[in-house]
Design a protein around this motif. Sequence first.
Motif, PDB file in Angstrom:
ATOM      1  N   PHE A  88     -21.900  47.213  16.181  1.00 34.11           N
ATOM      2  CA  PHE A  88     -22.683  47.554  14.986  1.00 34.11           C
ATOM      3  C   PHE A  88     -23.129  49.013  15.008  1.00 34.11           C
ATOM      4  O   PHE A  88     -23.126  49.698  13.979  1.00 34.11           O
ATOM      5  CB  PHE A  88     -23.902  46.632  14.884  1.00 34.11           C
ATOM      6  CG  PHE A  88     -24.680  46.815  13.612  1.00 34.11           C
ATOM      7  CD1 PHE A  88     -24.194  46.319  12.410  1.00 34.11           C
ATOM      8  CD2 PHE A  88     -25.894  47.488  13.608  1.00 34.11           C
ATOM      9  CE1 PHE A  88     -24.905  46.490  11.236  1.00 34.11           C
ATOM     10  CE2 PHE A  88     -26.600  47.669  12.439  1.00 34.11           C
ATOM     11  CZ  PHE A  88     -26.104  47.168  11.244  1.00 34.11           C
ATOM     12  N   LYS A  89     -23.491  49.510  16.199  1.00 35.11           N
ATOM     13  CA  LYS A  89     -23.938  50.901  16.295  1.00 35.11           C
ATOM     14  C   LYS A  89     -22.796  51.890  16.089  1.00 35.11           C
ATOM     15  O   LYS A  89     -22.980  52.968  15.516  1.00 35.11           O
ATOM     16  CB  LYS A  89     -24.604  51.148  17.645  1.00 35.11           C
ATOM     17  CG  LYS A  89     -25.988  50.524  17.757  1.00 35.11           C
ATOM     18  CD  LYS A  89     -26.681  50.942  19.045  1.00 35.11           C
ATOM     19  CE  LYS A  89     -28.113  50.413  19.088  1.00 35.11           C
ATOM     20  NZ  LYS A  89     -28.827  50.820  20.326  1.00 35.11           N
ATOM     21  N   LEU A  90     -21.591  51.525  16.563  1.00 41.33           N
ATOM     22  CA  LEU A  90     -20.458  52.437  16.470  1.00 41.33           C
ATOM     23  C   LEU A  90     -19.722  52.365  15.139  1.00 41.33           C
ATOM     24  O   LEU A  90     -19.244  53.375  14.626  1.00 41.33           O
ATOM     25  CB  LEU A  90     -19.467  52.172  17.614  1.00 41.33           C
ATOM     26  CG  LEU A  90     -19.966  52.467  19.034  1.00 41.33           C
ATOM     27  CD1 LEU A  90     -18.878  52.128  20.046  1.00 41.33           C
ATOM     28  CD2 LEU A  90     -20.393  53.929  19.168  1.00 41.33           C
ATOM     29  N   THR A  91     -19.605  51.151  14.601  1.00 42.57           N
ATOM     30  CA  THR A  91     -18.791  50.966  13.385  1.00 42.57           C
ATOM     31  C   THR A  91     -19.577  50.443  12.190  1.00 42.57           C
ATOM     32  O   THR A  91     -19.063  50.449  11.072  1.00 42.57           O
ATOM     33  CB  THR A  91     -17.637  49.994  13.673  1.00 42.57           C
ATOM     34  OG1 THR A  91     -18.170  48.673  13.911  1.00 42.57           O
ATOM     35  CG2 THR A  91     -16.835  50.432  14.883  1.00 42.57           C
ATOM     36  N   GLY A  92     -20.797  49.966  12.440  1.00 42.01           N
ATOM     37  CA  GLY A  92     -21.571  49.375  11.350  1.00 42.01           C
ATOM     38  C   GLY A  92     -21.127  47.964  11.024  1.00 42.01           C
ATOM     39  O   GLY A  92     -21.606  47.358  10.065  1.00 42.01           O
ATOM     40  N   LYS A  93     -20.213  47.408  11.820  1.00 45.27           N
ATOM     41  CA  LYS A  93     -19.707  46.056  11.586  1.00 45.27           C
ATOM     42  C   LYS A  93     -20.060  45.151  12.763  1.00 45.27           C
ATOM     43  O   LYS A  93     -20.173  45.607  13.898  1.00 45.27           O
ATOM     44  CB  LYS A  93     -18.183  46.089  11.403  1.00 45.27           C
ATOM     45  CG  LYS A  93     -17.733  46.886  10.187  1.00 45.27           C
ATOM     46  CD  LYS A  93     -16.212  46.855  10.057  1.00 45.27           C
ATOM     47  CE  LYS A  93     -15.757  47.661   8.839  1.00 45.27           C
ATOM     48  NZ  LYS A  93     -14.269  47.675   8.708  1.00 45.27           N
ATOM     49  N   ARG A  94     -20.200  43.855  12.465  1.00 42.01           N
ATOM     50  CA  ARG A  94     -20.523  42.874  13.487  1.00 42.01           C
ATOM     51  C   ARG A  94     -19.281  42.072  13.855  1.00 42.01           C
ATOM     52  O   ARG A  94     -18.525  41.665  12.971  1.00 42.01           O
ATOM     53  CB  ARG A  94     -21.630  41.925  13.003  1.00 42.01           C
ATOM     54  CG  ARG A  94     -22.983  42.614  12.814  1.00 42.01           C
ATOM     55  CD  ARG A  94     -24.033  41.618  12.320  1.00 42.01           C
ATOM     56  NE  ARG A  94     -25.359  42.200  12.306  1.00 42.01           N
ATOM     57  CZ  ARG A  94     -25.859  42.899  11.289  1.00 42.01           C
ATOM     58  NH1 ARG A  94     -25.104  43.113  10.199  1.00 42.01           N
ATOM     59  NH2 ARG A  94     -27.079  43.398  11.351  1.00 42.01           N
TER      60      ARG A  94
END
Length: 361
Positions: free
Chosen positions: A312-318
């Motif tokens: 989530f921190k790197l790509t904004g995705k879970r």
Amino acid sequence: MLYFLGQLGDSLAAFNVFRYITFRTAGAVMTALFFVFLFGPGMIAALRIRQGKGQPIREDGPAGHLLTKKGTPTMGGLMILSATVISILLWSNLSNGYVWVVLGVTVSFGAIGLYDDYLKVKRMSHAGFSGRQRLILEAIIGAVACYFISVLGDPATSTSLFFPFVKGLAVNLGWFFVLFGAFVVVAAGNSVNLTDGLDGLAIVPVMVAAACFGLIAYLVGSATFSEYLFLNPVPGTAELSVVCGALIGAGLGFLWFNAPPAQIFMGDTGSLALGGALGTIAVATKHEIVLAIIGGLFVLEAVSVIVQVVSFKLTGKRVFKMAPIHHHFEMMGWTESQVVIRFWIISFVLALIGLSSLKLR
């Protein structure tokens, strides 16, 4: 304490039985179990009165939890801790240093968890004890424990890391062993803590791991068995079988009240203490890597959280619908009972794999 009655065996043969680790392990199981059965209901009633609204439930968690778990008291780890400590003090050989090291970590981690649970209930929020401060305290406790373990062990192997599946493969870590051991203890405590999210989910894998390490401690602590089975001997650790027995008995008693729908949650008080105990026993018996296999479910839960946060921190995705991973399967439509029982099955399978890694004769 009762172990010392066995020292009267030469004059009073009836007390000979107290010398046997197997007998005292069984005694520890039954003592802890009956203690929880006897005092558990009263402790639950007292905690429910004192806590009022019970443990705060995650608002961003599965929707059903807000309905089914709201108002359930926490700090159930107090009944596990009290039963375990009393049983250990009653049945263990109290002159054994390993017993005191494991007991010290268990109680210390339990105290940290208790303070965290207290803050959560007081604030009615998941924002308890500062995560960084908690980890620092746990690391210090783990490092001190591992230092004493290295002192208690054979100087030739006390700071070595042994690898499963391969006989004799070991790496001497030197003083780095203390840091490595502390990492194992802290990681075990927090992994069990992350797993404790559904009724009965964490306690059964903990008992499975305790049973496995009770056997491992008994084997490596015996010169005869360790030589016959090609295991690295660790004199003195056989006494930890009694400690594992106490954990199993307390866990069984707690499961009676924690089975869905739970009457009480163990909270950080129990999960940190139990994980810390398992981690310390693994370090003492020189089976740290085997713990990662037997406790693979705990590793999976911890890794799922790490992956979720990093992604989530790197790509904004879970990666997962929700972490820890047991919530992911709930969001996929599995019922709570399905998740719990299937995870129990995984725990049993991993325990068998872990035990097979001992490379017995």
